[in-house]
Write a protein that holds these residues in place. Structure first.
Motif, PDB file in Angstrom:
ATOM      1  N   TRP A  48       0.822  -1.228   0.000  1.00  0.00           N
ATOM      2  CA  TRP A  48       0.000   0.000   0.000  1.00  0.00           C
ATOM      3  C   TRP A  48       0.845   1.263   0.000  1.00  0.00           C
ATOM      4  CZ3 TRP A  48      -4.528  -0.335  -1.893  1.00  0.00           C
ATOM      5  CH2 TRP A  48      -5.211  -1.547  -1.812  1.00  0.00           C
ATOM      6  N   ASP A  77      -2.351  -1.077  12.676  1.00  0.00           N
ATOM      7  CA  ASP A  77      -2.798  -2.361  12.122  1.00  0.00           C
ATOM      8  C   ASP A  77      -3.657  -3.015  13.196  1.00  0.00           C
ATOM      9  OD1 ASP A  77      -3.152  -4.928  11.220  1.00  0.00           O
ATOM     10  OD2 ASP A  77      -1.069  -5.199  10.574  1.00  0.00           O
ATOM     11  N   PHE A  80      -7.947  -6.920   3.508  1.00  0.00           N
ATOM     12  CA  PHE A  80      -6.485  -6.998   3.534  1.00  0.00           C
ATOM     13  C   PHE A  80      -5.948  -7.350   4.925  1.00  0.00           C
ATOM     14  CE2 PHE A  80      -7.905  -4.219   0.130  1.00  0.00           C
ATOM     15  CZ  PHE A  80      -7.343  -4.866  -0.961  1.00  0.00           C
ATOM     16  N   TRP A 112      -3.276   6.527  -5.417  1.00  0.00           N
ATOM     17  CA  TRP A 112      -4.605   6.592  -4.776  1.00  0.00           C
ATOM     18  C   TRP A 112      -4.954   8.021  -4.382  1.00  0.00           C
ATOM     19  CZ3 TRP A 112      -8.401   2.891  -3.197  1.00  0.00           C
ATOM     20  CH2 TRP A 112      -8.228   1.642  -3.803  1.00  0.00           C
ATOM     21  N   ARG A 118     -14.432   1.013   3.736  1.00  0.00           N
ATOM     22  CA  ARG A 118     -14.720   0.839   2.310  1.00  0.00           C
ATOM     23  C   ARG A 118     -13.531   0.104   1.712  1.00  0.00           C
ATOM     24  NH1 ARG A 118     -15.561   6.030  -1.562  1.00  0.00           N
ATOM     25  NH2 ARG A 118     -13.292   5.929  -1.699  1.00  0.00           N
ATOM     26  N   PHE A 119     -13.728  -1.169   1.471  1.00  0.00           N
ATOM     27  CA  PHE A 119     -12.732  -2.012   0.808  1.00  0.00           C
ATOM     28  C   PHE A 119     -11.375  -2.026   1.528  1.00  0.00           C
ATOM     29  CE2 PHE A 119     -15.540  -0.796  -2.895  1.00  0.00           C
ATOM     30  CZ  PHE A 119     -16.163  -2.024  -2.968  1.00  0.00           C
ATOM     31  N   MET A 159      -0.450   6.482   3.075  1.00  0.00           N
ATOM     32  CA  MET A 159      -1.903   6.655   2.968  1.00  0.00           C
ATOM     33  C   MET A 159      -2.391   7.575   4.091  1.00  0.00           C
ATOM     34  SD  MET A 159      -3.518   5.031   0.467  1.00  0.00           S
ATOM     35  CE  MET A 159      -3.466   3.562  -0.583  1.00  0.00           C
ATOM     36  N   ASP A 191      -4.997   3.584   9.139  1.00  0.00           N
ATOM     37  CA  ASP A 191      -4.481   2.849   7.976  1.00  0.00           C
ATOM     38  C   ASP A 191      -3.155   2.218   8.360  1.00  0.00           C
ATOM     39  OD1 ASP A 191      -5.360   3.031   4.766  1.00  0.00           O
ATOM     40  OD2 ASP A 191      -3.301   2.355   5.136  1.00  0.00           O
ATOM     41  N   ILE A 192      -2.857   1.096   7.728  1.00  0.00           N
ATOM     42  CA  ILE A 192      -1.595   0.398   7.976  1.00  0.00           C
ATOM     43  C   ILE A 192      -0.428   1.149   7.329  1.00  0.00           C
ATOM     44  CG2 ILE A 192      -1.704  -1.038   5.898  1.00  0.00           C
ATOM     45  CD1 ILE A 192      -0.770  -3.400   7.452  1.00  0.00           C
ATOM     46  N   GLY A 196      -8.796   1.300   7.379  1.00  0.00           N
ATOM     47  CA  GLY A 196      -8.149   1.271   6.060  1.00  0.00           C
ATOM     48  C   GLY A 196      -8.603   2.482   5.266  1.00  0.00           C
ATOM     49  N   CYS A 197      -8.397   3.664   5.871  1.00  0.00           N
ATOM     50  CA  CYS A 197      -9.022   4.904   5.356  1.00  0.00           C
ATOM     51  C   CYS A 197      -8.454   5.343   4.019  1.00  0.00           C
ATOM     52  CB  CYS A 197      -8.868   6.024   6.372  1.00  0.00           C
ATOM     53  SG  CYS A 197      -7.135   6.505   6.656  1.00  0.00           S
ATOM     54  N   GLY A 198      -7.295   4.810   3.602  1.00  0.00           N
ATOM     55  CA  GLY A 198      -6.714   5.233   2.328  1.00  0.00           C
ATOM     56  C   GLY A 198      -6.524   6.744   2.301  1.00  0.00           C
TER      57      GLY A 198
HETATM   58  C1  LIG Z   1      -8.476  -0.723  -1.317  1.00  0.00           C
HETATM   59  S1  LIG Z   1      -7.747   0.470  -0.288  1.00  0.00           S
HETATM   60  C2  LIG Z   1      -9.204   1.364   0.242  1.00  0.00           C
HETATM   61  C3  LIG Z   1      -8.900   2.748   0.750  1.00  0.00           C
HETATM   62  C4  LIG Z   1     -10.117   3.579   1.165  1.00  0.00           C
HETATM   63  N1  LIG Z   1     -10.906   2.908   2.188  1.00  0.00           N
HETATM   64  C5  LIG Z   1     -10.968   3.920  -0.027  1.00  0.00           C
HETATM   65  O1  LIG Z   1     -12.013   3.291  -0.236  1.00  0.00           O
HETATM   66  O2  LIG Z   1     -10.572   4.837  -0.769  1.00  0.00           O
HETATM   67  C6  LIG Z   1      -7.337  -0.498   1.153  1.00  0.00           C
HETATM   68  C7  LIG Z   1      -6.720   0.307   2.272  1.00  0.00           C
HETATM   69  O3  LIG Z   1      -6.615  -0.539   3.425  1.00  0.00           O
HETATM   70  C8  LIG Z   1      -5.351  -0.306   4.040  1.00  0.00           C
HETATM   71  N2  LIG Z   1      -4.993  -1.507   4.821  1.00  0.00           N
HETATM   72  C9  LIG Z   1      -4.548  -2.716   4.369  1.00  0.00           C
HETATM   73  N3  LIG Z   1      -4.357  -3.556   5.411  1.00  0.00           N
HETATM   74  C10 LIG Z   1      -4.693  -2.876   6.536  1.00  0.00           C
HETATM   75  C11 LIG Z   1      -4.703  -3.194   7.930  1.00  0.00           C
HETATM   76  N4  LIG Z   1      -4.333  -4.381   8.382  1.00  0.00           N
HETATM   77  N5  LIG Z   1      -5.086  -2.239   8.806  1.00  0.00           N
HETATM   78  C12 LIG Z   1      -5.452  -1.000   8.382  1.00  0.00           C
HETATM   79  N6  LIG Z   1      -5.458  -0.641   7.071  1.00  0.00           N
HETATM   80  C13 LIG Z   1      -5.101  -1.566   6.163  1.00  0.00           C
HETATM   81  C14 LIG Z   1      -4.411  -0.014   2.877  1.00  0.00           C
HETATM   82  O4  LIG Z   1      -3.245   0.646   3.268  1.00  0.00           O
HETATM   83  C15 LIG Z   1      -5.312   0.822   1.964  1.00  0.00           C
HETATM   84  O5  LIG Z   1      -5.233   2.194   2.265  1.00  0.00           O
END
Ligand SMILES: C[S@@+](CC[C@H](N)C(=O)[O-])C[C@H]1O[C@@H](n2cnc3c(N)ncnc32)[C@H](O)[C@@H]1O
Length: 284
Positions: free
Chosen positions: A12, A104, A125, A19, A120-121, A82, A77-78, A53-55
């Motif tokens: 990510w 995390d 992960f 992104w 949201r998505f 991001m 977010d991890i 996972g706020c992206g």
């Molecule tokens: C598909 S993106 C979605 C981002 C945002 N929610 C959006 O819809 O625009 C997935 C996000 O989840 C984060 N992520 C992945 N594994 C994670 C974890 N274990 N804990 C928190 N965030 C995580 C990634 O870094 C990434 O920003």
């Protein structure tokens, strides 16, 4: 953090720039799935909500508008990159009730007493899903509501696999699909599996609702919009690293491959997801 957690974070970190640049376009195709998930929370003014996972932060801003100035959002977010992008987004929106942290959920709860948690998505992960969802639950007050969107199976999402398969050979990328049970976009694409993971983490009243949508490219600007289909997904770093000639070849191959989805108004490539909801047992 486990070695797999490090891999997930690095994945990510490499994609955060794209992104952030493409945040509006991401919202355009994600809202179909993400807005019903947000509506399902029934947020009211003054509530405290987690964005998992706020992206790049657009959903944290949307959640903050729903809970109003007396409410609070904690976006996590991890990935450092991001989280930095999300902080910029929150600052641009002049919001003072949104915190952004790098965390995390496999490592522990993200605080306590939240009225609701949203993603949201992001949750597909999780490297250790039952532990991470249990930590989501522990972050919420008894009776707290959880809602997220997760992708349906790969074969129902041609917007993702058609461009990827068209360009992978040209870009010479190593495309290894995650094995069943490993973190990845489709790790929660089986409703029975989602229900058992959430029940195993302690949630009750778990519901899984299908939502159909599409990825659209504008009729007159399709060619210039094609890169987003490559930049955001598994080929993102390979596309960014390729020279201009290879990039142009990859875009051409994608345009050819998505031709069957072209109509008089532009391209509409189908996508499918689920909105998953559940509650922490008890009353708040
Ligand atoms: C598909 S993106 C979605 C981002 C945002 N929610 C959006 O819809 O625009 C997935 C996000 O989840 C984060 N992520 C992945 N594994 C994670 C974890 N274990 N804990 C928190 N965030 C995580 C990634 O870094 C990434 O920003």
């Amino acid at each position: 953090m486990s070695a797999t957690g490090d891999e997930e974070r690095n994945f990510w970190e490499q994609r955060a720039g794209a992104w952030e640049r493409q945040a509006e376009r991401i919202d355009r195709f994600s809202d179909t799935y993400g807005v019903p998930a947000m509506d399902a929370l029934g947020l009211i003014g003054g509530e405290r909500v987690l964005d998992i996972g706020c992206g790049p932060g657009t959903t944290a801003v949307a959640l903050a508008r729903r809970v109003g100035p007396s409410g609070e959002v904690l976006a996590l977010d991890i990935s450092d990159a991001m989280a930095s992008a999300a902080r910029r987004r929150v600052e641009d929106a002049a919001l003072t009730n949104v915190g952004v942290v790098v965390h995390d959920l496999a490592d522990g709860a993200a605080g306590e007493g939240f009225d609701a948690a949203y993603s949201r998505f992001g949750v597909m992960f999780f490297v250790d899903p039952v532990t991470s969802f249990a930590n989501v639950l522990a972050s919420m007050k008894p009776g707290g509501r959880f809602s997220c969107s997760v992708w349906a199976p790969l074969e129902e999402n041609p917007w993702m696999f058609v461009p990827t398969m068209a360009a992978v050979g040209i870009l010479g990328a190593d495309l290894t699909l995650p094995a069943p049970g490993e973190p990845g976009p489709f790790s929660l694409s089986d409703p029975g599996h989602v229900r058992s993971v959430l029940a195993g983490a302690g949630f009750e009243a778990v519901e899984v609702q299908p939502v159909a949508g599409h990825f659209s490219l504008d009729r007159d600007r399709g060619a210039e919009q094609v890169p987003v289909l490559l930049e955001l997904g598994p080929l993102g770093p390979a596309y960014a690293a390729a020279d201009e000639e290879l990039q142009a070849q990859a875009r051409g191959a994608v345009l050819d491959a998505i031709e069957p989805y072209r109509g008089s108004d532009g391209w509409r490539i189908p996508g499918a997801a689920f909105v998953v909801t559940g509650d922490r047992p008890g009353t708040g």
